[in-house]
Design an enzyme around this catalytic site. Sequence first.
Site, PDB file in Angstrom:
ATOM      1  N   ASP A 471       0.835  -1.197   0.000  1.00 55.46           N
ATOM      2  CA  ASP A 471       0.000   0.000   0.000  1.00 55.46           C
ATOM      3  C   ASP A 471       0.873   1.252   0.000  1.00 55.46           C
ATOM      4  O   ASP A 471       2.086   1.211   0.293  1.00 55.46           O
ATOM      5  CB  ASP A 471      -0.892  -0.037   1.258  1.00 55.46           C
ATOM      6  CG  ASP A 471      -2.156   0.791   1.133  1.00 55.46           C
ATOM      7  OD1 ASP A 471      -2.283   1.552   0.155  1.00 55.46           O
ATOM      8  OD2 ASP A 471      -3.015   0.690   2.037  1.00 55.46           O
ATOM      9  N   ASP A 541     -10.619   2.068  -3.386  1.00 56.10           N
ATOM     10  CA  ASP A 541     -11.228   1.861  -2.069  1.00 56.10           C
ATOM     11  C   ASP A 541     -12.744   1.890  -2.180  1.00 56.10           C
ATOM     12  O   ASP A 541     -13.445   1.571  -1.214  1.00 56.10           O
ATOM     13  CB  ASP A 541     -10.786   2.961  -1.103  1.00 56.10           C
ATOM     14  CG  ASP A 541      -9.452   2.626  -0.448  1.00 56.10           C
ATOM     15  OD1 ASP A 541      -8.997   1.478  -0.577  1.00 56.10           O
ATOM     16  OD2 ASP A 541      -8.875   3.521   0.191  1.00 56.10           O
TER      17      ASP A 541
HETATM   18  C1  DGJ Z   1      -5.793   2.018   1.970  1.00 58.09           C
HETATM   19  C2  DGJ Z   1      -6.183   0.812   1.198  1.00 58.09           C
HETATM   20  O1  DGJ Z   1      -6.667   1.186  -0.053  1.00 58.09           O
HETATM   21  C3  DGJ Z   1      -7.198   0.017   1.998  1.00 58.09           C
HETATM   22  O2  DGJ Z   1      -7.625  -1.086   1.254  1.00 58.09           O
HETATM   23  C4  DGJ Z   1      -6.569  -0.411   3.292  1.00 58.09           C
HETATM   24  O3  DGJ Z   1      -5.532  -1.304   3.047  1.00 58.09           O
HETATM   25  C5  DGJ Z   1      -6.076   0.799   4.055  1.00 58.09           C
HETATM   26  N1  DGJ Z   1      -5.223   1.613   3.244  1.00 58.09           N
HETATM   27  C6  DGJ Z   1      -5.335   0.376   5.283  1.00 58.09           C
HETATM   28  O4  DGJ Z   1      -4.763   1.432   5.918  1.00 58.09           O
END
Ligand code: DGJ
Length: 741
Positions: A471, A541
Site C-alpha cells: 500500500d 477503495d
Molecule cells: C488504503 C487501502 O486502499 C485500503 O484497502 C486499506 O488497506 C487501508 N489503506 C489500510 O490502511
Amino acid sequence: MSIAFDDATRVFHLRNEHLSYLIRVLDNGTLGHLYFGSPLADEASYAQFISREFLGFDNRLGDPVPLEYPTAGIGDYRVPAVSVRQPDGSTMLDLRYTGHRVFAGKPALPGLPSTYVQAYEEAETLEIQLADTPADLEIRLYYTLFSDRPIVARSARIRNVRALTQVVECAMSASLDLPDSDWEMVQLSGAWARERHVVERQLRPGLQSIGSLRGASGHEHNPFLVLRRPTTTEEHGEAYGLSLVYSGNFLAEADVDTYGTSRVRLGINPEGFAWTLERGAEFCTPEAILAYSDAGLGALSDAFHALFRDRLARGVWRDAPRPIVINNWEATYFDFDEPKLLEIASSARELGIELFVLDDGWFGRRDSDNSSLGDWSVNLTKLPGGIDGLARKIEALGMRFGIWIEPEMVSQRSQLFTDHGDWAVGTPARPRTEGRNQLVLDMSRPEVVNHLFGVFSDLLGHAPISYVKWDMNRNITEPFSAALPPERQGEFFHRYILGMYELFERLTRAFPEVLFESCASGGGRFDPGMLAFAPQAWTSDQTDAVERLKIQWGTSLAYPISSMAAHVSAVPNHQVGRVTPLQTRAAVSFFGVLGYELDPTALTQEERIQVADQVAFYKERRDLFQRGRFVRLRSPFEGDGNETAWLTVSEDRRRAVVGHYRILNRPNSGPSRLRLRGLDAAASYSVSVWPAGDDAVARANAGVHGGDELMRVGLLVNSEDPADSRAAGDFAACLFDLEVA
Ligand code: DGJ
C-alpha cells in the site's frame, strides 16, 4: 514484421500487419516524423510525406517539418520532447542523425520496468543515434516493434559526452506529430474512490494536458490517453493509445497549433524536474507504449490488455490463476485479535474462499492510523503467536495467508522515526506536512531501500506468506532529499521512484512465489510501472457495486481484468452508504480478481448460501474472468448512465459470461435488447441466466442461440412484466452464461 531503412531516401519503415511507423532522415540530417497509422505497402519510401501541413514557422531546418524528437529554440514553437541546459546556460538543441542499428528482441531499461519479449522473434528494435555537436550531447531513440501487436514501445537515452555538466530539464519518452486535430482526447480521471472515469474532450488550439506532480501517478489522472476520431466507437474507427510505464510525476499533453496540426507528448513531468549529467553520464526515460487501432477502442484495449498481461507482468503469477481472497479491512479495520481473524478465516474457508489477507494494524502500536508505520514488528497483544503463528493457523484451515505492508511510509510516532528522523522526506527549515498522519520515507536513499529490503525479506522469510498487499497512502509534500546536493534536488522525485522500483525488484526476485498486489489508497498508483512488479492492483477503495461500474469500465480502457482486484463488501456500503443486492455486488466483482472484504461471520444463512454459490460460480470460470477477452458493450458514461453491460469471452470463443447492470428500475420502460460482440457467429451457444430465476428475462434467453443471433439481435435484458419489474428493484444485475452447445 520488419524494420527497413532505405539508403536512397533515408526512410525508416517499421511495419507489421497492424501498423506502419515512418521516420525520415532529412537532407540536413534532422529526424522528421512521416507517419504512424494503418500499414502501408512495404516497398514505397514515402519520402514525400514530409508534410506541407506543418506550416507557420521559419526555422533552421529548411522545411517546416514535424520532428520525431522535437527540441526548443530552432523555430518549432511547439512543446519540445527534450531540453538540456548547457554549461553556458543555453537550452537549444539541434539534433542530427549520426547512425542507427536494428536488432532482434528488445533491450531492458536500466532501473526501470518495461515490456519485454521471451524470444528474439517477438520483436525488433530500432536504435537511432542523434547528436548535437556544439553541446556534445548524444541521444539514442529506441523503437521496439512487436511482431504481432499494434504497438511500438519507445524510450530515449540522453548522454553527455563533454567534460562539463549539463542538466536535462525535459526528457519525454515519446512525441508524436499528427497532421490534423480532428481528435477527441480520452483520459482516465477522477479522485479517491472514483478513479479512472472516462473523460473526453475535443482537441482545441493550444495545450491540453493531464499529469501528476504528487510523486505518484495519482488518483486524479492516469498516465494514459487516447486520441480517437469523433466517429470512433468501440468497434469502428481510428484511435491512438499512449501509455507510460511509470509510477511517478508524468505529463501527457496535446499541443494543437494554429494550422490544426497536433503534437502529443508523454513522459516524466518536466515541472520541477532537472537531472544533472556529468561527463559520460546518461539519462534513460521511462518507456512509452504507442498503440494504434483502425477497429475502434475495443481493439485498442485488446492490444494494451494482452501486452500488459503477458509482456509487462512477470513471474509465476503472471499466468497463474489468482486466488479468491478474504480481506479483513472493512470487516475489522484496526480492531482485531487473533481469535477474531481466525473466526473470519474459518468462516470464509467454509464458503470456498482461498486466501486470507491480514490488512493494516498488525504491527507496532497500530490501533489507528496515527502511529507505528516503519515499526514492522508484530503487535503481540493482538497476535500472541506472531505473524508466523497466525499464518500457520490459517494454513491449517486449508487457506493461504497474505499480509498488508506500507513500506514507503513512516509515522512520527514510531521507533523508526525516533531513530532515523532524517529518512523522512522534508525540506530543511520548513515544517513537514502530514498526510493520513504519516510522512514519506526518502526512497531515493540507498540506505532506506536496504533497510526496507532487510525488514521485509525477514518478514517474508520467516512466515508462510503467499501474498503481499503493498500500500501507499499519501503523496509527497516538501520534496527534498537530505542525501542530494542542492544542484541535484530536481532529481528527487524520479530518484524516489527508482528507489521504490529497486525495492520492489529485489523483493519480487527474492520471493518469486509471492503474489504482490499494489495499492495506493485504492487506485492512486494504478499504472503500468507497478504492474511490472505486481500483476494485480487494488482498483479502488470504492467497493460499492454501482460506483465500481464506472471505475472498472474506465480502467478497462487500458488495463486487463487480470489486474483489477474487485471485492464484494458489506452493506450499507462503507464509502457511499448504498444498499445493493449481494448478487449485484458479486456480479460486478466477478469481472476482475474476485475477493471479499466483509465479515463472513455476520452473514445470514441465506447470504452464506449465496456467497458459496458465487465463489463456486467464479472458480468454475476463473480463467474466463481473469484472462478472457473483455468486451465493453454498454457504457455507464453514455446517455443517463443507467445501464452498463460488458462480457468476457474465452480465446477460443467457446465460453463467455455477459454482465448486465441497471442502476434504477424505471417503471414501464419496456423490454430492450443487448447485442453481444466477440462471439463465434457460426457457433450455437447454450445460454443460462445467473442467478437462476424464472422471470421473463430468464425464460426469453435460456436455451440455445446462434452466435450470429446473439450478436445481431441480442439478449433480452429488461422484462416488460410488472411482476418481474417489482421483484428486480434498483441496482439489479443479471449475468448470462454462454457455452458452445
Ligand atoms: C488504503 C487501502 O486502499 C485500503 O484497502 C486499506 O488497506 C487501508 N489503506 C489500510 O490502511
